[in-house]
Design an enzyme around this catalytic site. Structure first.
Site, mmCIF file in Angstrom:
data_model
loop_
_atom_site.group_PDB
_atom_site.id
_atom_site.type_symbol
_atom_site.label_atom_id
_atom_site.label_comp_id
_atom_site.label_asym_id
_atom_site.label_seq_id
_atom_site.Cartn_x
_atom_site.Cartn_y
_atom_site.Cartn_z
ATOM 1 N N HIS A 153 0.809 -1.217 0.000
ATOM 2 C CA HIS A 153 0.000 0.000 0.000
ATOM 3 C C HIS A 153 0.854 1.285 0.000
ATOM 4 C CE1 HIS A 153 -3.500 -2.501 1.041
ATOM 5 N NE2 HIS A 153 -2.825 -2.993 2.070
HETATM 6 O O1 RIB Z 1 -5.343 -0.073 4.564
HETATM 7 C C1 RIB Z 1 -3.951 -0.064 4.394
HETATM 8 C C2 RIB Z 1 -3.333 1.043 5.183
HETATM 9 O O2 RIB Z 1 -3.588 0.850 6.574
HETATM 10 C C3 RIB Z 1 -1.789 1.067 5.056
HETATM 11 O O3 RIB Z 1 -1.332 2.376 5.219
HETATM 12 C C4 RIB Z 1 -1.354 0.223 6.212
HETATM 13 O O4 RIB Z 1 -0.040 0.539 6.649
HETATM 14 C C5 RIB Z 1 -2.355 0.632 7.255
HETATM 15 O O5 RIB Z 1 -1.916 1.859 7.838
#
Ligand code: RIB
Ligand code: CA
Length: 311
Positions: free
Chosen positions: A241
């Site tokens: 992500h």
């Molecule tokens: O949903 C994914 C996000 O939530 C990413 O930033 C992960 O690190 C968590 O913070």
């Protein structure tokens, strides 16, 4: 001309890889790293941020602790994804570098006020509590922000913490509402694009083949991190992500999306934190975000692996 950035983060293995990418990239000047409660509580996110800086060999970047809880809700964490420490997958030594004195929100405000208008990009990798608190406490800093590039939300991919919401937005929907209504130039990396940035065995082995502490750590984190997504989605790997936020600053041509209206659900318990993205422009609500829907995944991993090799 380097681009000045502040990284606001809740490390988290994917945050860690994003921070390493930023610290490895000479195009970016990381003015500071501000920790926020999210994946794990603030004492751990502020510790993990320093572990990552020391792994990158950069103990000069200021690291500060920020908000320990959302603006008006109880904290929700994600140890089920990231493990108890938030950086499960490899044991790294406790940090020796200290936290900077002071609160991260004050650091963000002071740093923004010290520079000309439009001088800084904020990279938000966790719940938006620190950033929204800064905007609320010091509205004058809005004009100082060139752009906010954030990981959060979803449209076609709907939710990962509830059926309707992505974790970062879900944890502090009021903060997200402030940011999305701020008028600041927003680039949003939702699950729609991060779920196309999946780790695969060859991609993870390419990290390990770097033969460095960084390569081994990143491979071990992704080995750990992907077990959750493979079990949940039956996918071939885990979505990286947060590194998409930094990769966008470095090579925006790897990404595509639409400039659309995105609003945040803050009323309903059922759909709390949902990003209501007008992808099909069925309303006349003004566009307020570049909402990214796709990326060149091989190009993303090539960039990431090349940069990690420099640490
Ligand atoms: O949903 C994914 C996000 O939530 C990413 O930033 C992960 O690190 C968590 O913070
Ligand atoms: Ca994160």
């Amino acid at each position: 001309m380097t681009r000045k950035i502040v990284i606001d983060t809740d490390p988290g293995q994917d945050d860690a890889i994003a921070i390493l990418l930023a610290l490895a990239s000479p195009e970016l000047e990381v003015l500071g790293i501000t920790a926020v409660a999210g994946n794990v509580p603030l004492p751990l996110t502020s510790k993990n941020a320093r572990i990552i800086c020391e792994l990158a060999g950069n103990v000069d970047v200021p690291v500060l602790a920020g908000c320990a809880a959302p603006m008006s809700r109880a904290l929700v964490t994600a140890e089920h994804v990231h493990g108890k420490t938030g950086l499960d997958g490899i044991d790294l030594p406790d940090p020796e570098m200290p936290l900077q004195d002071g609160h991260a929100v004050d650091f963000i405000i002071k740093t923004l006020r010290s520079l000309p208008a439009g001088a800084i990009t904020l990279c938000a990798l966790g719940p938006l509590t620190n950033i929204a608190t800064a905007l609320t406490r010091a509205p004058d800093v809005v004009e100082k922000i060139q752009q906010i590039a954030l990981m959060g939300g979803a449209y076609f991919e709907v939710g990962n913490i509830t059926p309707a919401a992505e974790f970062n937005i879900y944890v502090d929907p009021e903060a997200a509402d402030i940011v999305f209504k701020s008028g600041i130039d927003l680039v949003v990396m939702p699950l729609d694009v991060t779920h196309k940035a999946l780790t695969t065995r060859p991609r993870i082995e390419a990290f390990r083949a770097l033969g460095t502490c960084v390569g081994e750590a990143v491979a071990s984190w992704t080995d750990f991190f992907e077990r959750f997504d493979i079990a949940k989605y039956g996918s071939q790997g885990a979505p990286l992500h947060d590194p998409t936020v930094i990769a966008y600053l470095l090579e925006p041509q790897l990404f595509s999306g639409r400039h659309i209206n995105v609003e945040i659900e803050v009323q309903s318990d059922l759909t709390r934190g949902m990003t209501v993205a007008d992808w099909w422009r069925v309303t006349d609500r003004a566009a307020n975000a570049l909402f990214i829907g796709d990326l060149h995944a091989d190009g993303f991993y090539a960039l990431l692996t090349d940069r990690l090799a420099r640490l």
